[in-house]
Enzyme design. Structure first.
Site, short mmCIF file in Angstrom:
data_model
loop_
_atom_site.label_atom_id
_atom_site.label_comp_id
_atom_site.label_asym_id
_atom_site.label_seq_id
_atom_site.Cartn_x
_atom_site.Cartn_y
_atom_site.Cartn_z
N SER A 118 0.85 -1.31 -0.02
CA SER A 118 0.10 0.08 -0.15
C SER A 118 0.92 1.20 -0.01
O SER A 118 1.97 1.41 0.53
CB SER A 118 -0.96 -0.12 1.26
OG SER A 118 -1.58 1.37 1.37
N TYR A 139 -1.51 -0.90 10.48
CA TYR A 139 -1.55 -1.06 9.05
C TYR A 139 -0.45 -0.71 8.23
O TYR A 139 0.27 -1.37 7.36
CB TYR A 139 -3.05 -0.49 8.43
CG TYR A 139 -3.21 -0.68 7.00
CD1 TYR A 139 -3.53 -1.97 6.38
CD2 TYR A 139 -2.91 0.40 6.07
CE1 TYR A 139 -3.80 -2.16 5.11
CE2 TYR A 139 -3.30 0.23 4.59
CZ TYR A 139 -3.70 -1.11 4.20
OH TYR A 139 -3.90 -1.12 2.96
#
Length: 312
Positions: free
Chosen positions: A189, A202
Site C-alpha cells: 500500500s 496497517y
C-alpha cells in the site's frame, strides 16, 4: 558585502542543484511511465512461467481483478479466500468467461493453522504466479491505544498482512526456484511507503510487505524469479469504502489492468499512472510537511466517521 558573496554563490548552487535533481527525478519517472504504460508490450506473466496462478483474497476488489487478468493470459487459477460461497461464485464466473481451470481453497488468513491445508491443496501444481493480495485495514483512522479490541486487531493485522505473505511465499517459492522461473506479486500500500499515523499498524505491516518484496527480489532475481511490490493509493473497493471510481481512485479492474503492464519491468510500483505521479510528488516532501498534511487528513476522516457513528 564581499564576505557575503561566497555564501550567496553557495546557496545559489545548492538551490540550482536541488532543482536539477528534482527535475531529473521527475523526468526519469515520466520516461519510465511512458515506457511502461504508453508503449504496448507482451504481458509479463503467462503459462510459460508455470500453468497455475495462486491469488489470495480473490473474491473481491483487487484480488478478483488480478485473477481475471491472469485468466485472460491463459493461466489456470487457485483462488484462496475465506468464504466458500463467494469462491464458488467467482470461480464459476472466471471458468465460464475465460475457459480456464479453477480451484478454490477456503481459509481464514486471520488464523495461523491454515497453511498445512493450503500446502496439501497446492501439492503437485506448477505455480508460475503468486499474488499475495489478502489484506486487512482499520475500520477508520484511530489512535493506537483507542483502536477497538486492540489485542485482537494487532493479531489479525499481523497474521493477515504479514504472516500470510511470508507463509504463502514459503509454500510456492521452492517450486519456482527449482524451475528457475516465476513471479510473485505482493500487494502492499502507499501507506507503507511513508509512515501513516492513525493507521499505524496497517502502515507498518504494509511497509514490511514492501521491504520483504524488495529484499526477496534482490535475493532471487538471479534465479529467474521476479518479485514485485505493488503500492496503490486509494482504489474503489470495499476495504476503502469508496464506491465511485474517479481518475484519482480507479476501479479495481482499471488499477490491475494498469499494474499488470509493470510486471517484469518494475520491481516496485504504484501500479497506476496517477498514483505513480502522486508517489513521486509525496516522496519529495520534507517529513515535517508530510506529517502535517497527513495528520490533518486522517484526523478529518476520523472525525467524520465518529460523527456519523454517533448519529447512527
Amino acid at each position: 558585502m564581499e564576505s557575503a558573496l561566497p555564501a550567496a554563490g553557495f546557496l545559489y548552487w545548492v538551490g540550482a542543484g536541488t532543482v536539477a535533481y528534482l527535475a531529473l527525478r521527475i523526468s526519469c519517472s515520466l520516461f519510465m511511465a511512458l515506457r511502461v504504460w504508453g508503449l504496448g508490450h507482451e504481458p509479463g506473466v503467462g503459462p510459460g512461467l508455470g500453468e497455475w496462478a495462486v491469488v489470495t483474497g480473490s473474491t473481491d476488489g483487487i484480488g478478483k481483478s488480478y485473477a481475471e487478468e491472469l485468466a485472460k493470459c491463459g493461466m489456470k487459477l487457485v483462488l484462496i479466500s475465506r468464504s466458500q460461497d463467494k469462491l464458488n461464485q467467482v470461480s464459476s464466473e472466471i471458468r465460464e468467461k475465460y475457459k480456464v481451470e479453477t480451484r478454490t481453497i477456503a481459509v481464514d488468513f486471520a488464523s495461523e493453522d491454515i497453511y498445512d491445508k493450503i500446502k496439501t491443496s497446492l501439492a503437485g501444481l506448477k505455480i508460475g504466479v503468486l499474488v499475495n493480495n489478502v489484506g486487512m485495514s482499520y475500520e477508520y483512522p484511530e489512535y493506537f491505544l483507542e483502536i477497538p479490541d486492540l489485542d485482537n486487531a494487532i493479531k489479525k493485522l499481523i497474521n493477515i498482512n504479514i504472516l500470510s505473505v511470508c507463509k504463502m511465499t514459503r509454500l510456492v517459492l521452492p517450486g519456482m526456484v527449482e524451475r528457475s522461473k516465476g513471479t510473485i506479486l505482493n500487494i502492499s500500500s502507499a501507506s507503507g511507503m511513508r509512515p501513516t499515523p492513525l493507521l499505524t499498524i496497517y502502515s507498518a505491516t504494509k511497509a514490511f510487505v514492501d521491504f520483504f518484496s524488495r529484499c526477496l527480489h534482490e535475493e532471487y532475481r538471479s534465479k529467474g524469479i521476479f518479485v514485485q511490490s505493488v503500492l496503490p493509493y486509494f482504489v474503489a473497493t470495499k476495504m476503502t469504502k469508496i464506491r465511485k471510481p474517479t481518475l484519482q481512485t480507479p476501479s479495481p479492474e482499471m488499477f490491475v489492468k494498469s499494474a499488470m503492464k509493470t510486471v517484469g519491468w518494475k520491481s516496485r510500483t504504484n501500479g497506476y499512472p496517477v498514483h505513480s505521479l502522486m508517489g513521486t510528488i509525496i516522496s519529495t516532501l520534507p517529513s515535517w510537511l508530510y506529517f502535517n498534511v497527513i495528520m490533518r487528513s486522517v484526523k478529518s476522516t476520523r472525525a467524520r466517521y465518529l460523527r456519523k457513528a454517533k448519529k447512527n
